[in-house]
Design a protein around this motif. Structure first.
Motif, PDB file in Angstrom:
ATOM      1  N   ARG A 153      80.269   0.923  22.713  1.00  0.00           N
ATOM      2  CA  ARG A 153      79.692   2.400  22.823  1.00  0.00           C
ATOM      3  C   ARG A 153      81.022   3.236  22.437  1.00  0.00           C
ATOM      4  O   ARG A 153      81.880   3.196  22.646  1.00  0.00           O
ATOM      5  CB  ARG A 153      79.500   2.271  24.345  1.00  0.00           C
ATOM      6  CG  ARG A 153      78.035   1.372  24.828  1.00  0.00           C
ATOM      7  CD  ARG A 153      77.492   1.435  26.058  1.00  0.00           C
ATOM      8  NE  ARG A 153      76.456   0.863  26.361  1.00  0.00           N
ATOM      9  CZ  ARG A 153      75.749   0.829  27.542  1.00  0.00           C
ATOM     10  NH1 ARG A 153      76.296   1.852  28.574  1.00  0.00           N
ATOM     11  NH2 ARG A 153      74.710   0.135  27.875  1.00  0.00           N
ATOM     12  N   TRP A 154      80.083   4.675  22.194  1.00  0.00           N
ATOM     13  CA  TRP A 154      81.115   5.669  21.973  1.00  0.00           C
ATOM     14  C   TRP A 154      81.027   6.605  23.232  1.00  0.00           C
ATOM     15  O   TRP A 154      80.066   6.826  24.020  1.00  0.00           O
ATOM     16  CB  TRP A 154      80.136   6.380  20.830  1.00  0.00           C
ATOM     17  CG  TRP A 154      80.683   5.724  19.418  1.00  0.00           C
ATOM     18  CD1 TRP A 154      79.976   4.631  19.087  1.00  0.00           C
ATOM     19  CD2 TRP A 154      81.764   6.219  18.622  1.00  0.00           C
ATOM     20  NE1 TRP A 154      80.722   4.068  17.791  1.00  0.00           N
ATOM     21  CE2 TRP A 154      81.560   4.973  17.460  1.00  0.00           C
ATOM     22  CE3 TRP A 154      82.526   7.128  18.387  1.00  0.00           C
ATOM     23  CZ2 TRP A 154      82.430   5.043  16.626  1.00  0.00           C
ATOM     24  CZ3 TRP A 154      83.436   6.973  17.103  1.00  0.00           C
ATOM     25  CH2 TRP A 154      83.096   6.171  16.228  1.00  0.00           C
ATOM     26  N   TYR A 155      81.990   7.115  23.632  1.00  0.00           N
ATOM     27  CA  TYR A 155      82.567   7.995  24.518  1.00  0.00           C
ATOM     28  C   TYR A 155      82.873   9.443  24.272  1.00  0.00           C
ATOM     29  O   TYR A 155      83.683   9.579  23.106  1.00  0.00           O
ATOM     30  CB  TYR A 155      83.286   7.214  25.635  1.00  0.00           C
ATOM     31  CG  TYR A 155      82.904   5.986  26.126  1.00  0.00           C
ATOM     32  CD1 TYR A 155      82.392   6.220  27.302  1.00  0.00           C
ATOM     33  CD2 TYR A 155      83.002   4.738  25.483  1.00  0.00           C
ATOM     34  CE1 TYR A 155      81.675   4.906  27.954  1.00  0.00           C
ATOM     35  CE2 TYR A 155      82.471   3.570  25.963  1.00  0.00           C
ATOM     36  CZ  TYR A 155      81.799   3.769  27.333  1.00  0.00           C
ATOM     37  OH  TYR A 155      81.391   2.527  27.951  1.00  0.00           O
ATOM     38  N   LEU A 156      82.763  10.458  25.000  1.00  0.00           N
ATOM     39  CA  LEU A 156      83.232  11.666  24.858  1.00  0.00           C
ATOM     40  C   LEU A 156      84.323  11.978  26.062  1.00  0.00           C
ATOM     41  O   LEU A 156      84.107  11.931  27.085  1.00  0.00           O
ATOM     42  CB  LEU A 156      82.250  12.791  24.666  1.00  0.00           C
ATOM     43  CG  LEU A 156      82.740  14.204  24.622  1.00  0.00           C
ATOM     44  CD1 LEU A 156      83.289  14.399  23.126  1.00  0.00           C
ATOM     45  CD2 LEU A 156      81.629  15.129  24.815  1.00  0.00           C
ATOM     46  N   ARG A 157      85.728  12.154  25.427  1.00  0.00           N
ATOM     47  CA  ARG A 157      86.801  12.511  26.430  1.00  0.00           C
ATOM     48  C   ARG A 157      86.675  14.128  26.741  1.00  0.00           C
ATOM     49  O   ARG A 157      86.693  14.965  25.953  1.00  0.00           O
ATOM     50  CB  ARG A 157      88.069  12.395  25.867  1.00  0.00           C
ATOM     51  CG  ARG A 157      89.161  12.359  26.821  1.00  0.00           C
ATOM     52  CD  ARG A 157      90.332  11.832  26.116  1.00  0.00           C
ATOM     53  NE  ARG A 157      90.742  12.277  24.890  1.00  0.00           N
ATOM     54  CZ  ARG A 157      91.795  11.520  24.311  1.00  0.00           C
ATOM     55  NH1 ARG A 157      92.286  10.463  24.695  1.00  0.00           N
ATOM     56  NH2 ARG A 157      92.217  11.967  23.065  1.00  0.00           N
ATOM     57  N   VAL A 158      86.519  14.331  28.057  1.00  0.00           N
ATOM     58  CA  VAL A 158      86.435  15.659  28.731  1.00  0.00           C
ATOM     59  C   VAL A 158      87.599  15.808  29.724  1.00  0.00           C
ATOM     60  O   VAL A 158      87.694  15.064  30.784  1.00  0.00           O
ATOM     61  CB  VAL A 158      84.995  15.911  29.456  1.00  0.00           C
ATOM     62  CG1 VAL A 158      85.032  17.223  29.823  1.00  0.00           C
ATOM     63  CG2 VAL A 158      83.784  15.766  28.276  1.00  0.00           C
ATOM     64  N   GLN A 159      88.152  16.941  29.647  1.00  0.00           N
ATOM     65  CA  GLN A 159      89.255  17.308  30.386  1.00  0.00           C
ATOM     66  C   GLN A 159      89.151  18.299  31.669  1.00  0.00           C
ATOM     67  O   GLN A 159      88.533  19.275  31.115  1.00  0.00           O
ATOM     68  CB  GLN A 159      90.641  17.599  30.093  1.00  0.00           C
ATOM     69  CG  GLN A 159      91.631  17.811  30.533  1.00  0.00           C
ATOM     70  CD  GLN A 159      93.214  17.883  30.097  1.00  0.00           C
ATOM     71  OE1 GLN A 159      92.945  17.906  28.797  1.00  0.00           O
ATOM     72  NE2 GLN A 159      94.332  18.474  30.573  1.00  0.00           N
ATOM     73  N   ASP A 160      89.126  17.793  32.576  1.00  0.00           N
ATOM     74  CA  ASP A 160      88.593  18.786  33.767  1.00  0.00           C
ATOM     75  C   ASP A 160      89.886  19.099  34.727  1.00  0.00           C
ATOM     76  O   ASP A 160      90.725  18.321  34.853  1.00  0.00           O
ATOM     77  CB  ASP A 160      87.489  18.174  34.720  1.00  0.00           C
ATOM     78  CG  ASP A 160      86.711  19.127  35.837  1.00  0.00           C
ATOM     79  OD1 ASP A 160      87.031  20.329  35.597  1.00  0.00           O
ATOM     80  OD2 ASP A 160      86.244  18.548  36.481  1.00  0.00           O
ATOM     81  N   ARG A 161      89.635  20.373  35.215  1.00  0.00           N
ATOM     82  CA  ARG A 161      90.888  20.763  35.920  1.00  0.00           C
ATOM     83  C   ARG A 161      90.042  21.173  37.307  1.00  0.00           C
ATOM     84  O   ARG A 161      89.121  22.176  37.450  1.00  0.00           O
ATOM     85  CB  ARG A 161      91.483  22.009  35.549  1.00  0.00           C
ATOM     86  CG  ARG A 161      92.558  22.817  36.231  1.00  0.00           C
ATOM     87  CD  ARG A 161      93.038  23.913  35.758  1.00  0.00           C
ATOM     88  NE  ARG A 161      94.206  24.466  36.255  1.00  0.00           N
ATOM     89  CZ  ARG A 161      95.523  24.040  36.381  1.00  0.00           C
ATOM     90  NH1 ARG A 161      95.808  23.357  35.467  1.00  0.00           N
ATOM     91  NH2 ARG A 161      96.338  24.661  36.927  1.00  0.00           N
ATOM     92  N   VAL A 162      90.419  20.621  38.398  1.00  0.00           N
ATOM     93  CA  VAL A 162      90.240  20.918  39.878  1.00  0.00           C
ATOM     94  C   VAL A 162      91.132  21.742  40.291  1.00  0.00           C
ATOM     95  O   VAL A 162      92.245  21.610  40.411  1.00  0.00           O
ATOM     96  CB  VAL A 162      90.090  19.348  40.633  1.00  0.00           C
ATOM     97  CG1 VAL A 162      89.559  19.535  41.911  1.00  0.00           C
ATOM     98  CG2 VAL A 162      89.069  18.489  39.728  1.00  0.00           C
ATOM     99  N   ASP A 163      90.511  22.825  40.908  1.00  0.00           N
ATOM    100  CA  ASP A 163      91.342  23.734  41.719  1.00  0.00           C
ATOM    101  C   ASP A 163      91.498  23.374  43.169  1.00  0.00           C
ATOM    102  O   ASP A 163      90.521  23.435  43.874  1.00  0.00           O
ATOM    103  CB  ASP A 163      90.819  25.209  41.411  1.00  0.00           C
ATOM    104  CG  ASP A 163      91.771  26.256  42.005  1.00  0.00           C
ATOM    105  OD1 ASP A 163      92.861  25.899  42.520  1.00  0.00           O
ATOM    106  OD2 ASP A 163      91.461  27.533  42.059  1.00  0.00           O
TER     107      ASP A 163
END
Length: 509
Positions: free
Chosen positions: A434-444
């Motif tokens: 399967r193909w995936y999308l890498r997403v970077q999230d910043r939690v404050d």
């Protein structure tokens, strides 16, 4: 039965109950990850539960299903990197694209999913890397193509007229050349190259448009504003007019100016389709489409009735008059055209003060001016103003939907070598094919800390309020003169208990 229940849960109004029951049913599924999983079985419309949640605009269920598909890659302080499964989301290998289903549905709630993770990040990646450059190149190529076609029309083969005039109103001095006379000089050969480019472009347009009509259906393909339905009608009609002009040229049939003029108007109007690639101009094309095919189409029926009635009256009034003194109504077709110009206030009321005009002309023209200019034109302006107000409130999400529709259209029509697949293959992380999308999230962390403080202070205020009510109930036997002091005392104690905490929270904020 389990798959049917999953589809029913997606449509439930109670989102929390639906999510719990959805998870419960999947816990009894034997093929949770295989191709026979209940989540991958489509219904009669070809929609899996995931796609159905998107089409119905169920954002809660969509986010719940996406949380089940994500994999946390690593986390360092406030930064978190997540891999989102693109199965059924990415339109690269899907016959029935999830993105195309969202933009083609009539429910406004479905377009809100375009602003959620990871759909928003996937569309942004596709549009910025490939969609925008290809779309701008296509717009430039189409403008150059229309310039070529326009030059071929401007320098079309004509010769001086040799016949005698049949009427004093005949104003023709040039006529169309025959096929044998049209391609004799060097300039004619240059024009022939441009005409061949125009015909080849028209054939390519039909080849690209007809398969999509057969795949989607004519009603859905031409009826959706976001998908560019009216522009598809325009470009297909333009291509047909080009082919009709070619046939008339090859057969030396006179009257090629009719399809040629239609093709020029339609071809240049189709340039507005490429405005959807720009955020400043994209929403205005939707406003124009809704005004033309909504307000203006309804208004044209009323306008046709008014013009037909008053044009007939004007023709009857001037039927016995000399057309040389006032020729705007000398025959019935000319009366219709003149009345249309009067309706839109393009010209003033025709009058000749050197001769006596019929009395009924003044009466009929006075009634026409009141009904057409003062009443109906202001009605049209009010209708268009209401449409502009409604579209302006959702212009941003409409433009995002336009970008998604354009991206899916380009991805389907371009070769695979020019549009590689977006995302990361799961084999690099041991997650299969399967193909995936890498997403970077910043939690404050400060934001979450403030939210915890707020909830704590709210709970403390509620406790103090309940205590104050209990005190008031216990003091209910005290005479009424002491009630105000007891009430003020309870208020002061409830204020001071959490007042210091609220002040700290305000200063930190």
């Amino acid at each position: 039965i389990g798959n049917t229940v999953l589809h029913i849960l997606v449509l439930q109004p109670n989102k929390t109950f639906a999510c719990h029951m959805y998870s419960l049913i999947l816990s009894y599924d034997r093929n949770k990850e295989g191709p026979g999983s209940l989540e991958l079985v489509p219904n009669k419309e070809g929609l899996t539960p995931f796609k159905l949640a998107g089409v119905e605009g169920n954002t809660v269920m969509f986010q719940y299903l996406m949380q089940k598909r994500k994999h946390n890659l690593w986390s360092f302080g406030p930064l978190t990197t997540v891999l989102y499964d693109l199965t059924e989301i990415d339109s690269w290998a899907e016959d029935q694209s999830f993105l195309e289903l969202i933009v083609s549905t009539k429910k406004r709630e479905a377009r809100q999913i375009l602003d959620l993770t990871p759909v928003k990040e996937l569309v942004s990646l596709k549009w910025n890397m490939y969609g925008r450059p290809y779309f701008c190149f296509l717009a430039l190529f189409y403008v150059l193509y229309m310039v070529c076609f326009t030059m071929c029309c401007v320098y079309r083969p004509l010769k001086p007229r040799t016949g005698n005039k049949t009427s004093s109103r005949d104003n023709t001095i040039y006529i169309q050349k025959m096929l044998q006379e049209s391609y004799m000089t060097y300039e004619d050969e240059l024009r022939l190259v441009g005409e061949l480019i125009t015909v080849i472009g028209a054939v390519v347009i039909l080849i690209l448009e007809i398969p999509d009509i057969l795949r989607v259906g004519a009603a859905k393909y031409f009826g959706q504003t976001i998908l560019g339905g009216p522009f598809h009608i325009i470009v297909i009609t333009y291509a047909c007019m080009i082919l009709v002009t070619m046939v008339m040229r090859l057969t030396s049939t006179t009257g090629e100016v009719v399809p040629m003029s239609f093709a020029l108007v339609l071809g240049w109007c189709n340039v507005m389709y490429f405005a959807r690639g720009f955020q400043m101009l994209g929403p205005f094309t939707i406003m124009i489409q809704k005004m033309i095919f909504g307000d203006l189409m309804r208004f044209c029926w009323l306008m046709a009735v008014v013009i037909l009635g008053f044009a007939s009256a004007f023709y009857i009034i001037f039927q016995t008059e000399n057309p040389e003194n006032l020729g705007q109504f000398y025959n019935y077709p000319m009366s219709l055209f003149t009345t249309f110009e009067l309706f839109l206030t393009i010209i003033d009321g025709p009058a000749n003060y050197d001769v006596d005009l019929p009395f009924m002309y003044s009466v009929v023209y006075f009634a026409f001016a009141i009904i057409a200019t003062l009443l109906m034109l202001n009605l049209l302006i009010a209708m268009m103003g209401d449409t502009h107000w409604r579209v302006a409130h959702e212009r941003d999400e409409l433009w995002r939907a336009q970008v998604v529709a354009t991206t899916v259209m380009l991805e389907r029509k371009l070769p695979r070598c020019l549009w590689p697949r977006s995302g990361i293959c799961g084999r690099e992380y041991g997650l299969g094919d399967r193909w995936y999308l890498r997403v970077q999230d910043r939690v404050d962390p400060n934001k979450h800390k403030m939210m915890r403080y707020t909830e704590a202070f709210k709970a403390q205020d509620r406790d103090n309020y309940d205590r104050g009510l209990e005190k008031l109930e216990t003091n209910s036997n005290i005479p009424s003169k002491k009630n105000p002091s007891a009430l003020s005392l309870s208020r002061n104690t409830s204020r001071t208990s959490s007042h210091r905490g609220w002040e700290i929270l305000r200063r930190n904020t």
